[in-house]
Design a protein around this motif. Structure first.
Motif, PDB file in Angstrom:
ATOM      1  N   UNK A 382       0.806  -1.221   0.000  1.00 47.43           N
ATOM      2  CA  UNK A 382       0.000   0.000   0.000  1.00 47.43           C
ATOM      3  C   UNK A 382       0.840   1.273   0.000  1.00 47.43           C
ATOM      4  N   UNK A 383       2.150   1.134   0.019  1.00 49.54           N
ATOM      5  CA  UNK A 383       3.012   2.311  -0.005  1.00 49.54           C
ATOM      6  C   UNK A 383       2.871   3.053  -1.333  1.00 49.54           C
ATOM      7  N   UNK A 384       3.041   4.392  -1.281  1.00 46.52           N
ATOM      8  CA  UNK A 384       2.940   5.218  -2.479  1.00 46.52           C
ATOM      9  C   UNK A 384       4.257   5.942  -2.753  1.00 46.52           C
ATOM     10  N   UNK A 385       4.547   6.145  -4.023  1.00 45.85           N
ATOM     11  CA  UNK A 385       5.695   6.938  -4.456  1.00 45.85           C
ATOM     12  C   UNK A 385       5.148   8.103  -5.262  1.00 45.85           C
ATOM     13  N   UNK A 386       5.096   9.273  -4.627  1.00 48.04           N
ATOM     14  CA  UNK A 386       4.514  10.465  -5.247  1.00 48.04           C
ATOM     15  C   UNK A 386       3.134  10.164  -5.849  1.00 48.04           C
ATOM     16  N   UNK A 387       2.334   9.494  -5.029  1.00 42.86           N
ATOM     17  CA  UNK A 387       0.962   9.205  -5.419  1.00 42.86           C
ATOM     18  C   UNK A 387       0.775   7.938  -6.231  1.00 42.86           C
ATOM     19  N   UNK A 388       1.864   7.274  -6.606  1.00 43.10           N
ATOM     20  CA  UNK A 388       1.779   6.053  -7.419  1.00 43.10           C
ATOM     21  C   UNK A 388       2.016   4.828  -6.538  1.00 43.10           C
ATOM     22  N   UNK A 389       1.192   3.768  -6.665  1.00 38.31           N
ATOM     23  CA  UNK A 389       1.420   2.557  -5.872  1.00 38.31           C
ATOM     24  C   UNK A 389       2.739   1.894  -6.247  1.00 38.31           C
ATOM     25  N   UNK A 390       3.346   1.227  -5.293  1.00 34.57           N
ATOM     26  CA  UNK A 390       4.632   0.561  -5.522  1.00 34.57           C
ATOM     27  C   UNK A 390       4.569  -0.398  -6.709  1.00 34.57           C
ATOM     28  N   UNK A 391       3.431  -1.055  -6.889  1.00 32.07           N
ATOM     29  CA  UNK A 391       3.293  -2.031  -7.977  1.00 32.07           C
ATOM     30  C   UNK A 391       3.514  -1.417  -9.351  1.00 32.07           C
ATOM     31  N   UNK A 392       3.430  -0.071  -9.471  1.00 30.50           N
ATOM     32  CA  UNK A 392       3.633   0.598 -10.758  1.00 30.50           C
ATOM     33  C   UNK A 392       5.046   1.166 -10.903  1.00 30.50           C
ATOM     34  N   UNK A 393       5.925   0.834  -9.963  1.00 27.94           N
ATOM     35  CA  UNK A 393       7.250   1.458  -9.975  1.00 27.94           C
ATOM     36  C   UNK A 393       8.390   0.527 -10.387  1.00 27.94           C
ATOM     37  N   UNK A 394       8.092  -0.735 -10.648  1.00 28.94           N
ATOM     38  CA  UNK A 394       9.166  -1.665 -10.987  1.00 28.94           C
ATOM     39  C   UNK A 394       8.743  -2.564 -12.151  1.00 28.94           C
ATOM     40  N   UNK A 395       9.749  -3.163 -12.793  1.00 32.74           N
ATOM     41  CA  UNK A 395       9.519  -4.011 -13.967  1.00 32.74           C
ATOM     42  C   UNK A 395       9.631  -5.492 -13.643  1.00 32.74           C
ATOM     43  N   UNK A 396      10.601  -5.873 -12.794  1.00 31.46           N
ATOM     44  CA  UNK A 396      10.857  -7.292 -12.545  1.00 31.46           C
ATOM     45  C   UNK A 396      11.408  -7.505 -11.140  1.00 31.46           C
ATOM     46  N   UNK A 397      11.208  -8.735 -10.637  1.00 25.04           N
ATOM     47  CA  UNK A 397      11.706  -9.126  -9.315  1.00 25.04           C
ATOM     48  C   UNK A 397      12.406 -10.476  -9.433  1.00 25.04           C
ATOM     49  N   UNK A 398      13.580 -10.571  -8.831  1.00 22.54           N
ATOM     50  CA  UNK A 398      14.330 -11.832  -8.799  1.00 22.54           C
ATOM     51  C   UNK A 398      14.664 -12.149  -7.349  1.00 22.54           C
TER      52      UNK A 398
END
Length: 527
Positions: A382-398
């Motif tokens: 639920x964290x936000x980055x300048x109003x954007x959810x974290x899920x919209x801030x990254x491309x991939x996870x390893x």
């Protein structure tokens, strides 16, 4: 011919602009040519220098521009007219002629350099090579003529030289039309067969496609320049011929644009082929990952890359997921034998907001989170980055339980071992988050996250900030599927980065006899 799809242009500043301020009407006498004040001459020469540098830099953009574009390299209309109409005495007394020809030669030298080291085996063995040879042979004759005209002793010698060229060039006049007919034919996989050839020859690597684009543009530029000179010599120039030459330039550029666009759309197919060839099952996985990464940042330089190499069977548990050594989200896997190389990519951009993203991820994931649940946990954060959810801030996870075996290992060593073109312009640490996770129940693991560019984080639709002249029906913006990239599709006859130019400019330049510059360095006036 119907307007081709996706006509995004960047117009290389017209070579005619470089000489337009220095060409007086053909009827002007030598005395009139010499009446410029020292201040005027200084301004003209400063203009040549500035515009010359701009023109040369525009050629450089072909091999480095982020978005595909269609470009028309224009002919030397006013200079052509001047050389046809001037007398020997006028040319000899024309103080700026050497400067004009110097700019002419520098522009062509810049065009030539981009494919000097390329291997054109497929091209040279195909049907495209014959018209290329004809154009190049004719060009040597043409440039020799230009030098000879400057050195002619009198009008009689000038006329003899022109007649010799006219006779010699007659058999080459159709070369452009032949090349044009070959370029616009229909292909198999691509819209045009040239796309099939290049895709097979260079695996659709954009850098190589752009270099081939320079070759095509150069041939059309040379041929149209010579044809217009030839028509002026014969006094047969016409609107119809200008229209035909403009169409050839437009169609050739649009073919290369479409090839480039399709190569981007199909790029992951070619990435997989390239990776398959690179996989050496005997090589240490960390070394393999770095080797693949180094190749990708060179061959596909539009993107930031993350690469992971691992033994396939160690990450194929479906029911007991916590046993997997590597857990991947947002990656494309390429399996060869017992080894899998997985890659993730994103379009390059700035990363000033990466620090805020890292802080938000740190608040979402602590060391007690199970490694195989990291990706899911991030999507629910639920964290936000300048109003954007974290899920919209990254491309991939390893997430991994033992060694990473990825391209982020020993990054400092990579930056030292590879040249500036091989490594990203900035350290991947700026857009890579590194964290810790837990393997059930006690063992520790780690994870890394590929953080998106500021542009992609803050702008949901890349078209939202791209004006393609929709209101005036000049064009429309189209986003590329599965990547943060948008281009203008311009309706013929419009073109330009924002569909702001018109093909009429090119036709006017072909027919130009006199020209002046306005404050914006745009070519205006033709007589």
């Amino acid at each position: 011919m119907a307007s081709p799809v996706g006509l995004t242009f960047l117009l290389l500043v017209s070579p005619a602009v470089l000489i337009s301020t220095a060409i007086s009407p053909a009827s002007a006498g030598q005395n009139q040519l010499q009446k410029r004040s020292p201040e005027d001459l200084k301004k003209i020469k400063e203009g040549f220098t500035a515009l010359g540098k701009f023109a040369l830099s525009r050629i450089d953009t072909i091999t480095s521009v982020v978005c595909p574009f269609l470009e028309i390299i224009e002919v030397y209309g006013p200079l052509i007219s001047g050389l046809v109409k001037f007398t020997a005495a006028e040319i000899k007394g024309y103080s700026d002629m050497d400067l004009l020809m110097g700019e002419f030669e520098k522009l062509n030298a810049k065009l030539d350099q981009y494919h000097a080291e390329q291997k054109w085996n497929s091209w040279a063995s195909g049907v495209y090579h014959k018209p290329e040879l004809d154009i190049d042979v004719a060009w040597k004759t043409y440039t020799t003529l230009l030098k000879s005209l400057r050195e002619a002793k009198d009008d009689e010698e000038m006329e003899r030289l022109k007649k010799e060229f006219e006779k010699a060039y007659k058999k080459y006049e159709s070369a452009t039309k032949t090349l044009h007919s070959l370029l616009i034919k229909k292909g198999v996989s691509f819209t045009h067969p040239l796309g099939d050839l290049l895709a097979e020859h260079v695996n659709c690597h954009e850098k190589n496609i752009r270099e081939y684009t320079v070759l095509i543009y150069k041939l059309i530029y040379k041929a149209n320049t010579m044809n217009e000179f030839y028509y002026k010599l014969k006094n047969t120039e016409s609107d119809a011929k200008a229209e035909e030459m403009a169409k050839i330039a437009y169609d050739a550029a649009s073919v290369m644009f479409q090839v480039h666009m399709q190569c981007i759309k199909k790029s992951m197919d070619y990435v997989k082929k390239d990776i398959t060839k690179l996989i050496d099952q005997k090589k240490a996985r960390s070394e393999l990952a770095k080797e693949v990464w180094s190749f990708l940042v060179k061959a596909y330089d539009r993107y930031d890359w993350m690469v992971v190499a691992f033994i396939s069977k160690k990450s194929q548990h479906q029911k007991v997921k916590f046993l997997n050594s590597h857990v991947l989200s947002g990656f494309t896997p390429v399996e060869e034998g017992i080894v899998t190389v997985a890659v993730a990519r994103q379009v390059k951009g700035t990363h000033d907001k990466a620090a805020l993203v890292k802080q938000a991820i740190g608040r979402c994931i602590n060391e007690d989170v199970l490694c195989y649940k990291v990706a899911k946990k991030l999507t629910e954060c639920n964290e936000l980055v300048e109003g954007k959810p974290v899920s919209q801030t990254y491309t991939a996870v390893h997430a991994y339980l033992r060694d990473a075996h990825d391209s982020q290992d020993a990054q400092k060593e990579q930056e030292e071992d590879y040249d500036a073109n091989a490594a990203p312009e900035e350290s991947p640490d700026k857009y890579i988050y590194r964290g810790k996770c837990k393997k059930f129940p006690l063992l520790k693991g780690k994870f890394v996250v590929l953080i998106k560019s500021d542009e992609e984080i803050m702008t949901k639709d890349p078209c939202s900030k791209l004006d393609c002249g929709e209101k005036e029906k000049r064009g429309s913006c189209v986003g590329m599927k599965d990547m943060f990239l948008a281009v203008c599709e311009c309706n013929k006859p419009y073109y330009g980065q924002n569909c702001e130019e018109s093909l009429d400019d090119y036709k006017k330049n072909l027919m130009a006899k006199t020209a002046v510059l306005d404050r914006k360095h745009r070519l205006v006036g033709s007589g």
